[in-house]
Scaffold this motif. Structure first.
Motif, PDB file in Angstrom:
ATOM      1  N   GLU A   6       0.616  -1.756   0.026  1.00  0.00           N
ATOM      2  CA  GLU A   6      -0.044  -0.077   0.084  1.00  0.00           C
ATOM      3  C   GLU A   6       1.031   1.384   0.017  1.00  0.00           C
ATOM      4  OE1 GLU A   6      -2.780  -0.638   3.343  1.00  0.00           O
ATOM      5  OE2 GLU A   6      -4.214  -1.485   2.302  1.00  0.00           O
ATOM      6  N   SER A   7       2.077   1.191   0.508  1.00  0.00           N
ATOM      7  CA  SER A   7       2.917   1.997   0.551  1.00  0.00           C
ATOM      8  C   SER A   7       3.774   2.607  -0.570  1.00  0.00           C
ATOM      9  CB  SER A   7       3.858   2.304   1.463  1.00  0.00           C
ATOM     10  OG  SER A   7       4.375   1.341   1.439  1.00  0.00           O
ATOM     11  N   LEU A   8       3.185   2.894  -1.799  1.00  0.00           N
ATOM     12  CA  LEU A   8       3.757   2.850  -3.310  1.00  0.00           C
ATOM     13  C   LEU A   8       4.739   4.092  -3.464  1.00  0.00           C
ATOM     14  CD1 LEU A   8       1.381   0.858  -5.458  1.00  0.00           C
ATOM     15  CD2 LEU A   8       3.130   0.263  -3.944  1.00  0.00           C
ATOM     16  N   GLN A   9       5.397   4.522  -3.970  1.00  0.00           N
ATOM     17  CA  GLN A   9       6.229   5.690  -4.397  1.00  0.00           C
ATOM     18  C   GLN A   9       5.871   6.042  -5.657  1.00  0.00           C
ATOM     19  OE1 GLN A   9       9.626   6.731  -1.882  1.00  0.00           O
ATOM     20  NE2 GLN A   9       9.386   5.660  -0.265  1.00  0.00           N
ATOM     21  N   VAL A  10       5.821   4.750  -6.505  1.00  0.00           N
ATOM     22  CA  VAL A  10       6.020   5.076  -7.665  1.00  0.00           C
ATOM     23  C   VAL A  10       4.519   4.440  -8.846  1.00  0.00           C
ATOM     24  CG1 VAL A  10       7.177   4.703 -10.441  1.00  0.00           C
ATOM     25  CG2 VAL A  10       8.700   4.575  -7.607  1.00  0.00           C
ATOM     26  N   ARG A  11       3.964   5.398  -9.388  1.00  0.00           N
ATOM     27  CA  ARG A  11       3.192   4.689  -9.856  1.00  0.00           C
ATOM     28  C   ARG A  11       3.185   3.414 -10.800  1.00  0.00           C
ATOM     29  NH1 ARG A  11       0.640   9.970 -11.025  1.00  0.00           N
ATOM     30  NH2 ARG A  11       0.260   8.746 -13.458  1.00  0.00           N
ATOM     31  N   LEU A  12       2.410   2.506 -11.054  1.00  0.00           N
ATOM     32  CA  LEU A  12       2.610   1.687 -12.134  1.00  0.00           C
ATOM     33  C   LEU A  12       2.527   2.003 -13.557  1.00  0.00           C
ATOM     34  CD1 LEU A  12       3.208  -2.072 -12.176  1.00  0.00           C
ATOM     35  CD2 LEU A  12       0.792  -1.903 -12.329  1.00  0.00           C
ATOM     36  N   ASP A  13       2.075   2.743 -13.486  1.00  0.00           N
ATOM     37  CA  ASP A  13       1.759   3.731 -14.932  1.00  0.00           C
ATOM     38  C   ASP A  13       2.779   3.849 -14.961  1.00  0.00           C
ATOM     39  OD1 ASP A  13       1.311   5.020 -13.491  1.00  0.00           O
ATOM     40  OD2 ASP A  13      -0.209   6.503 -14.725  1.00  0.00           O
ATOM     41  N   ILE A  14       3.017   4.158 -14.795  1.00  0.00           N
ATOM     42  CA  ILE A  14       4.584   5.066 -14.793  1.00  0.00           C
ATOM     43  C   ILE A  14       5.867   3.977 -15.064  1.00  0.00           C
ATOM     44  CG2 ILE A  14       6.434   6.325 -13.663  1.00  0.00           C
ATOM     45  CD1 ILE A  14       4.198   8.117 -15.009  1.00  0.00           C
ATOM     46  N   ALA A  15       5.912   2.501 -14.133  1.00  0.00           N
ATOM     47  CA  ALA A  15       6.726   2.356 -14.792  1.00  0.00           C
ATOM     48  C   ALA A  15       6.416   1.848 -15.955  1.00  0.00           C
ATOM     49  CB  ALA A  15       6.788   1.125 -13.657  1.00  0.00           C
ATOM     50  N   GLU A  16       5.262   1.666 -16.200  1.00  0.00           N
ATOM     51  CA  GLU A  16       4.732   0.912 -17.590  1.00  0.00           C
ATOM     52  C   GLU A  16       5.719   1.206 -18.666  1.00  0.00           C
ATOM     53  OE1 GLU A  16       0.811  -1.812 -16.182  1.00  0.00           O
ATOM     54  OE2 GLU A  16       0.767   0.023 -16.754  1.00  0.00           O
ATOM     55  N   GLN A  17       5.266   3.004 -18.476  1.00  0.00           N
ATOM     56  CA  GLN A  17       5.345   3.873 -19.311  1.00  0.00           C
ATOM     57  C   GLN A  17       7.073   3.613 -20.016  1.00  0.00           C
ATOM     58  OE1 GLN A  17       3.898   8.398 -18.634  1.00  0.00           O
ATOM     59  NE2 GLN A  17       5.541   8.782 -20.842  1.00  0.00           N
ATOM     60  N   PHE A  18       8.028   3.656 -19.159  1.00  0.00           N
ATOM     61  CA  PHE A  18       9.095   3.521 -18.721  1.00  0.00           C
ATOM     62  C   PHE A  18       9.350   2.340 -19.492  1.00  0.00           C
ATOM     63  CE2 PHE A  18      13.724   2.036 -17.025  1.00  0.00           C
ATOM     64  CZ  PHE A  18      14.659   3.009 -16.918  1.00  0.00           C
ATOM     65  N   ALA A  19       9.513   1.464 -18.483  1.00  0.00           N
ATOM     66  CA  ALA A  19       9.633  -0.185 -19.705  1.00  0.00           C
ATOM     67  C   ALA A  19       9.451   0.157 -21.559  1.00  0.00           C
ATOM     68  CB  ALA A  19       8.848  -1.053 -19.535  1.00  0.00           C
ATOM     69  N   GLN A  20       8.025   0.742 -22.036  1.00  0.00           N
ATOM     70  CA  GLN A  20       8.488   1.148 -22.715  1.00  0.00           C
ATOM     71  C   GLN A  20       8.505   1.433 -23.541  1.00  0.00           C
ATOM     72  OE1 GLN A  20       3.861   2.829 -23.858  1.00  0.00           O
ATOM     73  NE2 GLN A  20       4.025   1.829 -25.998  1.00  0.00           N
ATOM     74  N   GLU A  21       9.499   3.307 -23.227  1.00  0.00           N
ATOM     75  CA  GLU A  21      10.208   3.080 -24.067  1.00  0.00           C
ATOM     76  C   GLU A  21      11.717   3.322 -23.616  1.00  0.00           C
ATOM     77  OE1 GLU A  21      10.213   7.283 -20.951  1.00  0.00           O
ATOM     78  OE2 GLU A  21       8.478   7.789 -21.430  1.00  0.00           O
ATOM     79  N   LYS A  22      11.905   2.710 -23.068  1.00  0.00           N
ATOM     80  CA  LYS A  22      13.334   1.758 -23.000  1.00  0.00           C
ATOM     81  C   LYS A  22      12.853   0.396 -23.864  1.00  0.00           C
ATOM     82  CE  LYS A  22      15.133   5.048 -20.391  1.00  0.00           C
ATOM     83  NZ  LYS A  22      16.615   5.488 -20.800  1.00  0.00           N
ATOM     84  N   ASN A  23      12.179  -0.154 -24.165  1.00  0.00           N
ATOM     85  CA  ASN A  23      12.132  -1.461 -24.897  1.00  0.00           C
ATOM     86  C   ASN A  23      12.043  -2.499 -23.944  1.00  0.00           C
ATOM     87  OD1 ASN A  23      11.277  -2.380 -27.227  1.00  0.00           O
ATOM     88  ND2 ASN A  23      13.205  -3.081 -27.663  1.00  0.00           N
ATOM     89  N   LEU A  24      11.501  -2.544 -22.923  1.00  0.00           N
ATOM     90  CA  LEU A  24      11.822  -3.373 -21.796  1.00  0.00           C
ATOM     91  C   LEU A  24      10.437  -4.943 -21.761  1.00  0.00           C
ATOM     92  CD1 LEU A  24      14.820  -1.889 -19.529  1.00  0.00           C
ATOM     93  CD2 LEU A  24      15.200  -3.658 -20.567  1.00  0.00           C
ATOM     94  N   LYS A  25      10.663  -5.885 -21.823  1.00  0.00           N
ATOM     95  CA  LYS A  25       9.480  -5.857 -21.251  1.00  0.00           C
ATOM     96  C   LYS A  25       9.775  -6.121 -19.585  1.00  0.00           C
ATOM     97  CE  LYS A  25       8.986 -10.311 -22.518  1.00  0.00           C
ATOM     98  NZ  LYS A  25       8.650 -11.772 -23.360  1.00  0.00           N
TER      99      LYS A  25
END
Length: 200
Positions: free
Chosen positions: A130-149
């Motif tokens: 519950e104590s998230l500091q990073v939103r999952l959608d931000i992480a997903e966007q980062f992965a997409q930009e870096k072409n990572l699964k």
């Protein structure tokens, strides 16, 4: 099922690194995968090295799993561990923003040190917290930009952890086979052989 020993021949040997900042939960990820019943939060000093036998379809695969230290003072040392490696789990936790920010450093390290055809899977831990500091959608966007699964993993759940390791194993093996399919199953063959090497 036959007992795994170091003398049993294998078809493939995979060297897989676990990399990421301190506190990313990569140590616990490895402990769960190795079937360790008692978790240790002790920080990895230099290197933690383990062996495990798995099956990839009909092929016996021996894994060399290297948990590299995330502390600043060990980073120059761990660069040599990329030599001969086939892939890595780049681990961060959504509960610590610093571990997410640190991903760019590790990606630069991979670009500068990793061999050709080195495979990287981005692993997000802590998404069930519950104590998230990073939103999952931000992480997903980062992965997409870096072409990572991007794989979400609960590090204390054996099924989730095994699924995570299956992704990197299948990705490496399928890249060797020149196939777009990663549908072959990975299963643990037997009790793993392991060794702890720690340096300071």
């Amino acid at each position: 099922m036959e007992e795994a020993t170091s003398t049993i021949p294998y078809d493939n040997l995979l060297k897989i690194l676990l990399i990421g900042d301190i506190g990313s939960e990569k140590r616990r990820l490895l402990q769960t995968y190795m079937g360790e019943e008692e978790f240790s939060d002790t920080t990895t000093l230099g290197l933690d090295y383990k062996l495990k036998d798995v099956m990839y379809g009909t092929k016996r695969v021996k894994l060399q799993l290297w948990d590299t230290a995330g502390q600043e003072r060990f980073r120059s040392v761990t660069a040599s561990y990329y030599r001969g490696a086939h892939g890595a789990l780049l681990v961060f936790t959504l509960t610590k923003e610093t571990s997410f920010v640190g991903l760019n450093y590790w990606l630069d390290e991979i670009e500068n040190n990793a061999p050709v055809k080195f495979q990287v899977i981005l692993v997000a831990t802590g998404y069930d917290d519950e104590s998230l500091q990073v939103r999952l959608d931000i992480a997903e966007q980062f992965a997409q930009e870096k072409n990572l699964k991007l794989v979400k993993c609960i590090v204390t759940d054996p099924a989730s952890v095994e699924s995570t390791f299956s992704v990197i194993i299948e990705t490496i093996m399928s890249s060797w086979e020149g196939s777009q399919s990663v549908s072959e199953s990975i299963r643990v063959d037997s009790t793993p052989t392991e060794r702890d090497d720690k340096c300071c």
